[in-house]
Design a protein around this motif. Sequence first.
Motif, PDB file in Angstrom:
ATOM      1  N   LYS A  34       0.830  -1.191   0.000  1.00  0.00           N
ATOM      2  CA  LYS A  34       0.000   0.000   0.000  1.00  0.00           C
ATOM      3  C   LYS A  34       0.872   1.251   0.000  1.00  0.00           C
ATOM      4  O   LYS A  34       1.839   1.363   0.748  1.00  0.00           O
ATOM      5  CB  LYS A  34      -0.935   0.015   1.208  1.00  0.00           C
ATOM      6  CG  LYS A  34      -1.857   1.248   1.260  1.00  0.00           C
ATOM      7  CD  LYS A  34      -2.837   1.153   2.392  1.00  0.00           C
ATOM      8  CE  LYS A  34      -3.646   2.451   2.533  1.00  0.00           C
ATOM      9  NZ  LYS A  34      -4.372   2.817   1.292  1.00  0.00           N
ATOM     10  N   GLY A  35       0.532   2.192  -0.881  1.00  0.00           N
ATOM     11  CA  GLY A  35       1.251   3.459  -0.970  1.00  0.00           C
ATOM     12  C   GLY A  35       2.364   3.468  -1.994  1.00  0.00           C
ATOM     13  O   GLY A  35       2.920   4.521  -2.302  1.00  0.00           O
ATOM     14  N   GLU A  36       2.697   2.293  -2.556  1.00  0.00           N
ATOM     15  CA  GLU A  36       3.755   2.210  -3.553  1.00  0.00           C
ATOM     16  C   GLU A  36       3.153   2.141  -4.960  1.00  0.00           C
ATOM     17  O   GLU A  36       2.047   1.646  -5.160  1.00  0.00           O
ATOM     18  CB  GLU A  36       4.637   0.977  -3.330  1.00  0.00           C
ATOM     19  CG  GLU A  36       5.360   0.954  -2.010  1.00  0.00           C
ATOM     20  CD  GLU A  36       6.577   1.864  -1.986  1.00  0.00           C
ATOM     21  OE1 GLU A  36       6.849   2.492  -3.025  1.00  0.00           O
ATOM     22  OE2 GLU A  36       7.235   1.958  -0.938  1.00  0.00           O
ATOM     23  N   GLY A  59     -10.969  -2.626  -8.589  1.00  0.00           N
ATOM     24  CA  GLY A  59     -10.751  -1.488  -7.706  1.00  0.00           C
ATOM     25  C   GLY A  59      -9.570  -0.615  -8.066  1.00  0.00           C
ATOM     26  O   GLY A  59      -9.222   0.299  -7.311  1.00  0.00           O
ATOM     27  N   HIS A  60      -8.935  -0.855  -9.188  1.00  0.00           N
ATOM     28  CA  HIS A  60      -7.751  -0.100  -9.578  1.00  0.00           C
ATOM     29  C   HIS A  60      -7.856   0.344 -11.040  1.00  0.00           C
ATOM     30  O   HIS A  60      -8.366  -0.400 -11.882  1.00  0.00           O
ATOM     31  CB  HIS A  60      -6.474  -0.940  -9.431  1.00  0.00           C
ATOM     32  CG  HIS A  60      -6.167  -1.357  -8.034  1.00  0.00           C
ATOM     33  ND1 HIS A  60      -6.869  -2.341  -7.377  1.00  0.00           N
ATOM     34  CD2 HIS A  60      -5.219  -0.914  -7.162  1.00  0.00           C
ATOM     35  CE1 HIS A  60      -6.372  -2.496  -6.159  1.00  0.00           C
ATOM     36  NE2 HIS A  60      -5.370  -1.651  -6.005  1.00  0.00           N
ATOM     37  N   LEU A  90       0.798   0.877 -11.930  1.00  0.00           N
ATOM     38  CA  LEU A  90      -0.234   0.503 -10.969  1.00  0.00           C
ATOM     39  C   LEU A  90       0.146   1.080  -9.616  1.00  0.00           C
ATOM     40  O   LEU A  90       1.224   0.789  -9.094  1.00  0.00           O
ATOM     41  CB  LEU A  90      -0.349  -1.020 -10.874  1.00  0.00           C
ATOM     42  CG  LEU A  90      -1.236  -1.540  -9.730  1.00  0.00           C
ATOM     43  CD1 LEU A  90      -2.705  -1.227  -9.996  1.00  0.00           C
ATOM     44  CD2 LEU A  90      -1.034  -3.038  -9.521  1.00  0.00           C
ATOM     45  N   CYS A  91      -0.738   1.889  -9.041  1.00  0.00           N
ATOM     46  CA  CYS A  91      -0.514   2.424  -7.704  1.00  0.00           C
ATOM     47  C   CYS A  91      -1.396   1.666  -6.716  1.00  0.00           C
ATOM     48  O   CYS A  91      -2.613   1.547  -6.909  1.00  0.00           O
ATOM     49  CB  CYS A  91      -0.818   3.912  -7.651  1.00  0.00           C
ATOM     50  SG  CYS A  91       0.406   4.915  -8.534  1.00  0.00           S
TER      51      CYS A  91
END
Length: 465
Positions: A34-36, A59-60, A90-91
């Motif tokens: 998460k966060g990368e 969800g992305h 992709l984040c």
Amino acid sequence: ALVAACPEIEKATFNGQWGDGSKNFPLPVLEVTKGECYRLRFLGLMSAAKPYFNVSIEGHSVQVLGQSSATTTAASEFSVRAGEGVDVILCANQSQNALQHDYSMTMKYVGQTGAKSFSGIVRYPQNVAVVAAAEQIGSPVLGKDKFDMSTCEVEYVFDMRDSIVDYKRPTIDLGGKASRQSADNIPLSNRKAALLVNDSYPGPLVEAIEGQLICVTVNNNFVSDPVSLHWHGQHMKGFPAFDGIYGVTQGAINPGESMVYRWRANAGTAWWHGHMQALQADKGLKGPIVIHAKNDPHKHLYSEERIVTLSDEWVDPGMCLRAEGAQPGNPVCAEIEKATWNGQWGDGSDEYPWPKVTVEQGKCYRLRFIGMMGQAQNFQIQIAGHNMTLIAVDGADVVPVQVSSFNLHAGERADIVVCADQEPGNYLMSSIYDLATFLETAPAPKLPRVDSSKFWAFLNYAGHT
């Protein structure tokens, strides 16, 4: 053309894995933190040209990179076609619970006669160390331009350069008439265009202890040969992107380029070789790997080790190892020309002395035999006057068994314990290509006569000439 008896597609793999979510076939997983943000490099390895896959991640949304990485396009779905690469950003910006959260990744096959969906998982794990895992599967984290070499426990640098060598002893220099010669002094009949690493043949030993992180920096300074290297016998668990299979796990390392291979070592005798093009290993692009076990069950049987590589040798592999084989009018070579022990062929002359494996009386040795042949299928190995105890095959320990000879096939490894318990002297070591022995006296219509199918070295007791 489609065949009625077979479906247009049976299964699809993601990084070599298909799954249905069962215990035996879990869904393939891509782990993120998460966060990368990640640059994901999708490559379509499908055999058919027209069908393609539409990929989406629950969800992305992703940013699809254009031909210039400066241009991106936001998308909830993107297409991957045969033979094409698609890079997306992709984040990992979704929420997760205290343990983990999985988001479905759908790969929808769009074919000529219908569509079929396959699934994977994008996982947010609890473990904060998944950044390294993401790098290991070939998806570098954005912002980490270079791998941190300080994490390497064993490092090697491979300097690859073209060379002209005597194919009977490419880099061996024994002095006097057996000195290594410059290219213009090598007899034309022995002159070979070789591909060498660190100016040695076989190439440099990669040695480590089980579990250590090995890093090999490959600097391709060849004039025109692109390369990839395969680490034969190393399992690459957690590091499949560095297995060296061109077109599957990596692209080519072109002349002037470099790459750092890295993996955690598994115990056993192995070898590395060129995997970009089959003839590169026959031109010299190969070498041994020795990974020492943390707990060797056979350590009490020996006190020292020796590496013994065996290889068939060709002045011009490009001519001799033609794929179409020995056919009328096709100037292929004999079934075998020469074979080397640790990069040396000999006939006992001043120019080509017998190869030697030197030991000390009273000591027992683990001899790590490696079959680095390209054309020859096998060698039958014997050592005169000495018992041999087989303790490992292809890197795996076996129950020790005493043998009088053993068969070493191309690519195989056999670890043998030999005790120097005889009177000092030179004891014959023989390697016989038994499948070619009859060609010494009775050539077949499509198989020329061979000069010899037998190649010798000597187990030399130190101090005995």
